[in-house]
Each structure stands twice: as structure tokens, then as C-alpha cells.
Design a protein around this motif. Sequence first.
Motif, PDB file in Angstrom:
ATOM      1  N   GLY A 132       0.849  -1.396  -0.027  1.00 54.32           N
ATOM      2  CA  GLY A 132      -0.126   0.019  -0.010  1.00 54.32           C
ATOM      3  C   GLY A 132       0.980   1.122  -0.037  1.00 54.32           C
ATOM      4  N   LEU A 133       1.809   1.392   0.734  1.00 55.65           N
ATOM      5  CA  LEU A 133       2.836   2.332   0.706  1.00 55.65           C
ATOM      6  C   LEU A 133       3.461   2.759  -0.739  1.00 55.65           C
ATOM      7  CD1 LEU A 133       4.331   4.585   2.399  1.00 55.65           C
ATOM      8  CD2 LEU A 133       6.114   2.777   3.010  1.00 55.65           C
ATOM      9  N   MET A 134       3.759   1.416  -1.246  1.00 56.48           N
ATOM     10  CA  MET A 134       4.138   2.050  -2.779  1.00 56.48           C
ATOM     11  C   MET A 134       3.161   2.578  -3.588  1.00 56.48           C
ATOM     12  SD  MET A 134       7.390   1.381  -2.465  1.00 56.48           S
ATOM     13  CE  MET A 134       7.427   1.887  -1.081  1.00 56.48           C
ATOM     14  N   TYR A 135       1.948   2.240  -3.398  1.00 53.29           N
ATOM     15  CA  TYR A 135       0.884   2.725  -4.215  1.00 53.29           C
ATOM     16  C   TYR A 135       0.672   4.614  -4.138  1.00 53.29           C
ATOM     17  CZ  TYR A 135      -1.008  -1.277  -6.483  1.00 53.29           C
ATOM     18  OH  TYR A 135      -1.111  -2.340  -7.433  1.00 53.29           O
ATOM     19  N   ILE A 172       3.697   6.924 -14.916  1.00 56.80           N
ATOM     20  CA  ILE A 172       2.933   5.462 -15.234  1.00 56.80           C
ATOM     21  C   ILE A 172       4.408   4.526 -15.097  1.00 56.80           C
ATOM     22  CG2 ILE A 172       1.882   3.636 -16.130  1.00 56.80           C
ATOM     23  CD1 ILE A 172       0.101   5.591 -17.554  1.00 56.80           C
ATOM     24  N   SER A 173       5.299   4.831 -15.815  1.00 56.00           N
ATOM     25  CA  SER A 173       6.448   4.132 -15.664  1.00 56.00           C
ATOM     26  C   SER A 173       7.004   4.077 -14.385  1.00 56.00           C
ATOM     27  CB  SER A 173       7.372   4.234 -16.822  1.00 56.00           C
ATOM     28  OG  SER A 173       8.315   3.406 -16.884  1.00 56.00           O
ATOM     29  N   LEU A 174       7.290   5.195 -13.743  1.00 56.26           N
ATOM     30  CA  LEU A 174       8.005   5.403 -12.435  1.00 56.26           C
ATOM     31  C   LEU A 174       7.191   4.512 -11.434  1.00 56.26           C
ATOM     32  CD1 LEU A 174      10.373   6.308 -10.858  1.00 56.26           C
ATOM     33  CD2 LEU A 174       9.134   8.481 -10.713  1.00 56.26           C
ATOM     34  N   GLY A 175       5.788   4.982 -11.664  1.00 59.23           N
ATOM     35  CA  GLY A 175       4.937   4.417 -10.355  1.00 59.23           C
ATOM     36  C   GLY A 175       4.773   2.707 -10.658  1.00 59.23           C
ATOM     37  N   HIS A 176       4.902   2.103 -11.576  1.00 57.38           N
ATOM     38  CA  HIS A 176       5.262   0.935 -11.866  1.00 57.38           C
ATOM     39  C   HIS A 176       6.419   0.206 -11.196  1.00 57.38           C
ATOM     40  CE1 HIS A 176       4.052  -2.654 -14.930  1.00 57.38           C
ATOM     41  NE2 HIS A 176       3.918  -2.913 -13.427  1.00 57.38           N
ATOM     42  N   ALA A 177       7.372   0.959 -11.299  1.00 52.26           N
ATOM     43  CA  ALA A 177       8.646   0.677 -10.496  1.00 52.26           C
ATOM     44  C   ALA A 177       8.514   0.637  -8.968  1.00 52.26           C
ATOM     45  CB  ALA A 177       9.775   1.633 -11.068  1.00 52.26           C
ATOM     46  N   PHE A 178       7.597   1.642  -8.542  1.00 59.23           N
ATOM     47  CA  PHE A 178       7.396   1.584  -7.040  1.00 59.23           C
ATOM     48  C   PHE A 178       6.443   0.593  -6.639  1.00 59.23           C
ATOM     49  CE2 PHE A 178       8.117   6.525  -7.161  1.00 59.23           C
ATOM     50  CZ  PHE A 178       9.036   6.501  -6.302  1.00 59.23           C
ATOM     51  N   GLY A 179       5.526   0.187  -7.609  1.00 59.25           N
ATOM     52  CA  GLY A 179       4.597  -1.142  -7.427  1.00 59.25           C
ATOM     53  C   GLY A 179       5.546  -2.430  -7.412  1.00 59.25           C
ATOM     54  N   ARG A 180       6.360  -2.485  -8.250  1.00 57.66           N
ATOM     55  CA  ARG A 180       7.050  -3.775  -8.326  1.00 57.66           C
ATOM     56  C   ARG A 180       7.859  -3.823  -7.060  1.00 57.66           C
ATOM     57  NH1 ARG A 180       3.761  -6.665 -10.808  1.00 57.66           N
ATOM     58  NH2 ARG A 180       3.963  -6.275 -13.077  1.00 57.66           N
ATOM     59  N   PHE A 181       8.522  -2.724  -6.402  1.00 60.77           N
ATOM     60  CA  PHE A 181       9.337  -3.072  -5.096  1.00 60.77           C
ATOM     61  C   PHE A 181       8.198  -3.245  -4.286  1.00 60.77           C
ATOM     62  CE2 PHE A 181      10.746  -1.391  -1.090  1.00 60.77           C
ATOM     63  CZ  PHE A 181      12.139  -1.972  -0.965  1.00 60.77           C
ATOM     64  N   GLY A 182       6.869  -3.119  -4.236  1.00 56.02           N
ATOM     65  CA  GLY A 182       5.961  -3.340  -3.300  1.00 56.02           C
ATOM     66  C   GLY A 182       5.797  -4.982  -3.503  1.00 56.02           C
ATOM     67  N   ASN A 183       5.518  -5.339  -4.725  1.00 50.05           N
ATOM     68  CA  ASN A 183       5.469  -6.959  -4.905  1.00 50.05           C
ATOM     69  C   ASN A 183       6.519  -7.654  -4.381  1.00 50.05           C
ATOM     70  OD1 ASN A 183       4.305  -6.043  -8.017  1.00 50.05           O
ATOM     71  ND2 ASN A 183       3.100  -6.776  -6.616  1.00 50.05           N
ATOM     72  N   PHE A 184       7.710  -6.946  -4.355  1.00 48.95           N
ATOM     73  CA  PHE A 184       8.855  -7.796  -4.027  1.00 48.95           C
ATOM     74  C   PHE A 184       8.791  -8.090  -2.411  1.00 48.95           C
ATOM     75  CE2 PHE A 184      13.308  -7.432  -2.293  1.00 48.95           C
ATOM     76  CZ  PHE A 184      13.904  -8.661  -2.726  1.00 48.95           C
ATOM     77  N   MET A 185       8.553  -6.860  -1.546  1.00 46.96           N
ATOM     78  CA  MET A 185       8.444  -7.004  -0.297  1.00 46.96           C
ATOM     79  C   MET A 185       7.203  -8.108   0.153  1.00 46.96           C
ATOM     80  SD  MET A 185      10.962  -5.556   0.788  1.00 46.96           S
ATOM     81  CE  MET A 185      10.773  -5.397   2.430  1.00 46.96           C
ATOM     82  N   ASN A 186       6.041  -7.726  -0.655  1.00 45.38           N
ATOM     83  CA  ASN A 186       5.018  -8.640  -0.456  1.00 45.38           C
ATOM     84  C   ASN A 186       5.167 -10.267  -0.799  1.00 45.38           C
ATOM     85  OD1 ASN A 186       2.277  -8.332   0.703  1.00 45.38           O
ATOM     86  ND2 ASN A 186       1.387  -8.714  -1.505  1.00 45.38           N
ATOM     87  N   GLY A 187       6.079 -10.516  -1.707  1.00 48.42           N
ATOM     88  CA  GLY A 187       6.255 -11.837  -1.862  1.00 48.42           C
ATOM     89  C   GLY A 187       5.481 -12.175  -2.898  1.00 48.42           C
ATOM     90  N   ASP A 188       4.927 -11.329  -3.830  1.00 45.55           N
ATOM     91  CA  ASP A 188       3.990 -11.983  -5.087  1.00 45.55           C
ATOM     92  C   ASP A 188       4.706 -11.452  -6.192  1.00 45.55           C
ATOM     93  OD1 ASP A 188       3.310  -9.357  -5.387  1.00 45.55           O
ATOM     94  OD2 ASP A 188       1.360  -9.559  -4.106  1.00 45.55           O
TER      95      ASP A 188
END
Length: 271
Positions: free
Chosen positions: A17-20, A122-138
Motif C-alpha cells: 500500500g505504501l508503494m501505491y 506511469i512507468s515510475l509508479g510501476h517501478a514503485f509497485g514492483r518493489f511492493g510486490n518484492f516485499m509482499n512476495g508476490d
Amino acid sequence: MHPIVFRIGPFALRFYGLMYVTALLVGIWLLRLEAKRRHLPPERMVDVAFYAFVGGLLGGRLYYVLFKWGYYGAHPWKIIAVWEGGMAIHGGLIGGLIGGWWFARMHGLPFATLCDMVAPAISLGHAFGRFGNFMNGDAHGYPLHSTLLPTWLRHFPDWMGVTFPATSIAGQEFLDAGGRPVPLHPVMLYELVLNLIGFILLWSWRKKPWPPGSLFGLYLMYYALVRSFTSLFRADDLYLGPLRMPHVISAVMCIIGLFIFLRPRYRSVAP
């Protein structure tokens, strides 16, 4: 990796959520900078971002739920559990575009220009989102040397593999003989880096005297190539029959992006 930043009583702040939220705030900042440069009202950019963001959240979740209806139909209360993951970028793009188009039409703003302005964000925000995926393990990859990978992608060095916590989605899917998680391709980090490169390119090209919509067309083509490549590593892709859905949608995105980029140039030289 740990999905929770901190916890206070029943409240838990999650990286996902923080990354979003970070992506939204940084996106608003970038849009305001571009609005000033393009002589558009900067104060409207907060509203544009809000409409696109809400549309993106709804579109991304709806897209994912529809393709996973076998699970969500049996567990409908899980539909709103977005903090567990389960957002599809292609659905998010569609929803975000609809939200942005609706706002632009209501307030008489040039939609194609807005699309160009939002493309780097969008491209930068997507990078933030992928870090959230990494920490979430999905949004995880296959095991490093899995036979499920194409042959030419099975020779990465062992140090590139990441072992996710056993409590995460990634840590539960692939186990060794002892029931322990095995090292996986951190495909979300691969995409994070490629999205950062995309942001740098789009941001550096934003001042070029191209017809409206051109920068967004380039974004569509670039991300289509990025996702087509990273999907080769993904263990959790959505499928349409035997086809990976990201490959199908990316092919459509590439065609649309090429059409958007070339159409005004073709019309300008047509007799």
C-alpha cells in the motif's frame, strides 16, 4: 523481505500500500511540473491523478478477479483484499485511461496531451509497485533453473535467486524435498529496473516536438516489450487458454502504440 513496514495495535502499514501511495504522490508532482511547462492548470493535475488512480485500482483488481474467478467466486470476501496482492497492470492501464478520459472530457482538457504527460509517471509508479510486490512476495518468478523456463533462460548464476519467506505467496509455491522454499527469479526486480529505464527515456523525450499522443504510444510499445520479456520468468501469469494473457495484451498494446505514434506522421505526409 517482509510485507509490513510497522504495526501499531491492529493497524499495519504494508509496503504494498505504501508503494501505491508513493506512486500517486510522485505522479502528482511530475504532472504538476509538466502542466506548468505545457501551460495547463497545475491545480487540475491532482484531480486528473485521482480519477486515473481510482480507475486504475478498480480496473486492475477487476481484471485480475475475472481471470481468477474460480478462486474469487468461491471466496468472494477476498475480492477486496488488495493488500494481499492481485492487481493486473493491464487492467490498471485500461481503468486509468477510462478515468483520465472521463475527467478530461468533463473539463475540456486535451486527452492525448494528458496521456503524454502521464506516461513517464506511469512507468515510475510501476517501478514503485514492483518493489511492493518484492516485499509482499508476490508477482514472483520460477525457480532459478526450472524446466518451466525456456532453455535459454535456465543458466543464471545462483546468486541471482531470492528465497522468499515461507509465509509469502512466492515462498509457498515452490518447495524443495524438505518442504523449504527454493530460490526464485526475482522477476519483480527485473521489471522494476526496466521500468526505471523506461521512465528515464520517456522523461528525457518529453520535450521533443512530437504530435500529441506520441510519447504515450512509445510507452505502450516499450512496456509491451518489457512485459513480454519478464513474463517468460513469471510463475503466476494469468492465462487465456494456452496463451499467457500478458503476451496477448502486450501484442495488442504494441500495435496500438505503433498506430498512435505513426498515424499523425503518416497523415502529415499523405498527398
